[in-house]
Design a protein around this motif. Sequence first.
Motif, PDB file in Angstrom:
ATOM      1  N   LYS A 182      -0.160  31.965  70.327  1.00 29.77           N
ATOM      2  CA  LYS A 182      -0.508  31.477  71.565  1.00 29.77           C
ATOM      3  C   LYS A 182       0.198  32.141  72.604  1.00 29.77           C
ATOM      4  N   THR A 183      -0.399  31.542  73.783  1.00 28.97           N
ATOM      5  CA  THR A 183       0.502  32.128  75.196  1.00 28.97           C
ATOM      6  C   THR A 183       1.171  31.171  75.894  1.00 28.97           C
ATOM      7  N   VAL A 184       2.189  31.776  76.614  1.00 30.88           N
ATOM      8  CA  VAL A 184       3.009  30.809  77.393  1.00 30.88           C
ATOM      9  C   VAL A 184       3.060  31.843  78.917  1.00 30.88           C
ATOM     10  N   ARG A 185       3.408  31.157  80.019  1.00 33.82           N
ATOM     11  CA  ARG A 185       3.413  31.464  81.350  1.00 33.82           C
ATOM     12  C   ARG A 185       4.973  31.842  81.415  1.00 33.82           C
ATOM     13  N   LEU A 186       5.228  33.007  82.004  1.00 37.86           N
ATOM     14  CA  LEU A 186       6.453  33.151  82.423  1.00 37.86           C
ATOM     15  C   LEU A 186       6.578  34.083  83.489  1.00 37.86           C
ATOM     16  N   TYR A 187       7.455  34.168  84.711  1.00 39.16           N
ATOM     17  CA  TYR A 187       7.324  34.915  85.667  1.00 39.16           C
ATOM     18  C   TYR A 187       5.906  35.229  86.266  1.00 39.16           C
ATOM     19  N   GLY A 188       5.125  34.197  86.152  1.00 38.67           N
ATOM     20  CA  GLY A 188       3.768  34.152  86.599  1.00 38.67           C
ATOM     21  C   GLY A 188       2.978  35.144  85.748  1.00 38.67           C
ATOM     22  N   LYS A 189       3.383  35.532  84.392  1.00 39.08           N
ATOM     23  CA  LYS A 189       2.491  36.439  83.651  1.00 39.08           C
ATOM     24  C   LYS A 189       2.201  35.589  82.188  1.00 39.08           C
ATOM     25  N   ARG A 190       1.445  36.007  81.568  1.00 39.93           N
ATOM     26  CA  ARG A 190       0.924  35.515  80.177  1.00 39.93           C
ATOM     27  C   ARG A 190       1.713  36.263  79.235  1.00 39.93           C
ATOM     28  N   PHE A 191       2.440  35.694  78.306  1.00 37.47           N
ATOM     29  CA  PHE A 191       3.180  36.153  77.070  1.00 37.47           C
ATOM     30  C   PHE A 191       2.415  35.589  75.925  1.00 37.47           C
ATOM     31  N   THR A 192       2.344  36.337  75.006  1.00 37.96           N
ATOM     32  CA  THR A 192       1.951  35.988  73.619  1.00 37.96           C
ATOM     33  C   THR A 192       3.104  35.724  72.621  1.00 37.96           C
ATOM     34  N   VAL A 193       3.045  34.585  72.214  1.00 35.02           N
ATOM     35  CA  VAL A 193       4.338  34.149  71.168  1.00 35.02           C
ATOM     36  C   VAL A 193       4.133  34.760  69.972  1.00 35.02           C
ATOM     37  N   ILE A 194       5.154  35.880  69.567  1.00 32.24           N
ATOM     38  CA  ILE A 194       5.074  36.391  68.153  1.00 32.24           C
ATOM     39  C   ILE A 194       6.163  36.047  67.147  1.00 32.24           C
ATOM     40  N   GLY A 195       6.986  35.154  67.500  1.00 33.86           N
ATOM     41  CA  GLY A 195       7.986  34.603  66.679  1.00 33.86           C
ATOM     42  C   GLY A 195       8.814  33.386  67.059  1.00 33.86           C
ATOM     43  N   VAL A 196       9.373  32.689  66.231  1.00 35.24           N
ATOM     44  CA  VAL A 196      10.090  31.453  66.515  1.00 35.24           C
ATOM     45  C   VAL A 196      11.268  31.369  65.620  1.00 35.24           C
ATOM     46  N   LEU A 197      12.637  31.556  66.201  1.00 33.15           N
ATOM     47  CA  LEU A 197      13.906  31.651  65.508  1.00 33.15           C
ATOM     48  C   LEU A 197      14.260  30.221  64.971  1.00 33.15           C
ATOM     49  N   LYS A 198      14.840  30.346  63.643  1.00 36.22           N
ATOM     50  CA  LYS A 198      15.306  29.088  62.858  1.00 36.22           C
ATOM     51  C   LYS A 198      16.447  28.272  63.758  1.00 36.22           C
ATOM     52  N   LYS A 199      16.201  27.007  63.776  1.00 37.70           N
ATOM     53  CA  LYS A 199      17.432  26.130  64.452  1.00 37.70           C
ATOM     54  C   LYS A 199      18.665  26.236  63.793  1.00 37.70           C
ATOM     55  N   LYS A 200      19.498  26.738  64.883  1.00 38.03           N
ATOM     56  CA  LYS A 200      21.038  26.883  64.592  1.00 38.03           C
ATOM     57  C   LYS A 200      21.786  25.835  65.112  1.00 38.03           C
ATOM     58  N   GLY A 201      21.521  24.918  66.116  1.00 39.11           N
ATOM     59  CA  GLY A 201      22.325  23.747  66.566  1.00 39.11           C
ATOM     60  C   GLY A 201      23.096  24.456  67.552  1.00 39.11           C
ATOM     61  N   SER A 202      23.655  23.312  68.353  1.00 37.08           N
ATOM     62  CA  SER A 202      24.418  23.654  69.749  1.00 37.08           C
ATOM     63  C   SER A 202      25.424  24.422  69.375  1.00 37.08           C
ATOM     64  N   GLY A 203      25.849  25.204  70.224  1.00 39.24           N
ATOM     65  CA  GLY A 203      27.166  26.176  70.138  1.00 39.24           C
ATOM     66  C   GLY A 203      27.571  26.442  71.485  1.00 39.24           C
ATOM     67  N   ILE A 204      28.964  26.727  71.589  1.00 40.98           N
ATOM     68  CA  ILE A 204      29.397  26.944  73.023  1.00 40.98           C
ATOM     69  C   ILE A 204      29.223  28.179  73.386  1.00 40.98           C
ATOM     70  N   PHE A 205      28.920  29.298  72.635  1.00 41.19           N
ATOM     71  CA  PHE A 205      28.467  30.462  72.880  1.00 41.19           C
ATOM     72  C   PHE A 205      27.072  30.713  72.331  1.00 41.19           C
ATOM     73  N   ASP A 206      26.367  29.963  71.889  1.00 43.18           N
ATOM     74  CA  ASP A 206      25.212  30.326  70.999  1.00 43.18           C
ATOM     75  C   ASP A 206      24.116  29.577  71.776  1.00 43.18           C
ATOM     76  N   GLU A 207      23.249  30.085  72.269  1.00 43.30           N
ATOM     77  CA  GLU A 207      22.083  29.309  73.139  1.00 43.30           C
ATOM     78  C   GLU A 207      20.674  29.854  72.491  1.00 43.30           C
ATOM     79  N   ASP A 208      20.654  30.310  71.142  1.00 47.50           N
ATOM     80  CA  ASP A 208      19.451  30.580  70.652  1.00 47.50           C
ATOM     81  C   ASP A 208      18.510  29.817  70.832  1.00 47.50           C
ATOM     82  N   ASP A 209      18.745  28.488  70.367  1.00 45.13           N
ATOM     83  CA  ASP A 209      17.599  27.557  70.355  1.00 45.13           C
ATOM     84  C   ASP A 209      17.013  27.111  71.627  1.00 45.13           C
ATOM     85  N   THR A 210      17.706  27.442  72.686  1.00 48.31           N
ATOM     86  CA  THR A 210      17.417  27.191  74.077  1.00 48.31           C
ATOM     87  C   THR A 210      16.638  28.347  74.764  1.00 48.31           C
ATOM     88  N   SER A 211      16.649  29.567  74.177  1.00 50.39           N
ATOM     89  CA  SER A 211      16.431  30.694  74.641  1.00 50.39           C
ATOM     90  C   SER A 211      15.140  31.430  74.357  1.00 50.39           C
TER      91      SER A 211
END
Length: 415
Positions: A182-211
């Motif tokens: 599926k597609t999402v819009r970022l920077y005014g452009k369409r991007f195709t989603v090719i992957g979803v990361l495993k949930k890691k939980g909140s971390g002080i230096f780790d923002e993978d879940d919200t990246s």
Amino acid sequence: MLVYLRLLKESFSFAMNALLANKLRTLLSLLGVTIGIFSIIAVLAAVDSLDRKISKDLSSLDKNTIYLMKFSFGPTDIPQWKREQFPNVKYDEYIYMKEAMTNTEQMGYQIFTKRESIKHESKTISDVNIVPVSHEFIDIQGLEFERGRFYNESEANSGAAVIVLGDEVASSLFEGSDPIGKTVRLYGKRFTVIGVLKKKGSGIFDEDDTSAFIPVNFVRQLYGDNNDGLTNVIILKPVSGVDMEAYKGEITQKLRAFRGLKAGEIDNFFINVFSGFTDFIDGIIGQMNVVGWIISGFSLLVGGFGIANIMFVSVKERTNLIGIQKSLGAKNRFILFQFLFEAIILSLIGGIIGLLFVWIIAIVLTKALDFEFVLGFGNILLGTSLAAFIGLLSGILPAISAANLDPVEAIRTGM
């Protein structure tokens, strides 16, 4: 042994009587010990919890990973005005270093950019951490996938409009449906989603879940290579067991040669070893511990004087009883230990109250802040030992004065 057990029991009884008979005086006197133990153990527990959280968040990262960039992770002797003149590392430098460097397991290129909003149909997620990186990032960072994949070298080099989402971003945008393809819009452009990361939980230096991860060349094509609003970094992961000083020396020599720096000119880049960053964090944590000890020391000092005051009053009130005990054959050390045990027990009561407050606050903060605030056994033992030590120091002079009383004078004075 039985004598000392009986002595301890009597001392506990005297301490409880002092608490019950003079509630306000004893409460105010113990307050110093309670606040002191609470302060130091609260600080140590908070710092230990923070240290444990940081160590957990950074455990998946190789401490020998190097970040080559225009900024330094730690303090430096180079003045700020001069550091501001340093150039960003360039993509062509990354390509050159990939070919020139030896003993390198992986090397990647990343651009630090501002947070953006991502949209899918009518759903918009703001404040997403956008991570433009080269394809090697998956091996450097050790990313794990819930579904899909990371972009390959061809997609990365061409700057393809593909995107990998963190678990929280994907869940918010697609609400349980499969986002792959599926597609999402970022920077005014369409991007195709090719992957979803495993949930890691909140971390002080780790923002993978919200990246969201996109090819670095897409951002280069969008903003160019000389945008002062972006910060570029070359990430190097050396092979295991490499001599780090020699490896850093090779980086310096190769990049200086590529940039044409002459002998005598300073390096206009920083080689940030990740272990240096963790050492810097450890230093800050150590300083926090020292500050906690200093602040708490004043409360413990006041608490010690409070315990000493209680004990001197207790000696005066029981002068007649001390005289009778001595006339019946009680040794000086028996009297000494009796008052010492009483001082220690009183101080321990104050310390236990302080520890109880820390424990309650730890539970409340853990639930309220989604941060595991841990009161470890080591800190409980330290708080208890410290309270006993304060009691020992505070009670030694009153105990000595009680032990040295003349029995006849003590009985006469108490009458």
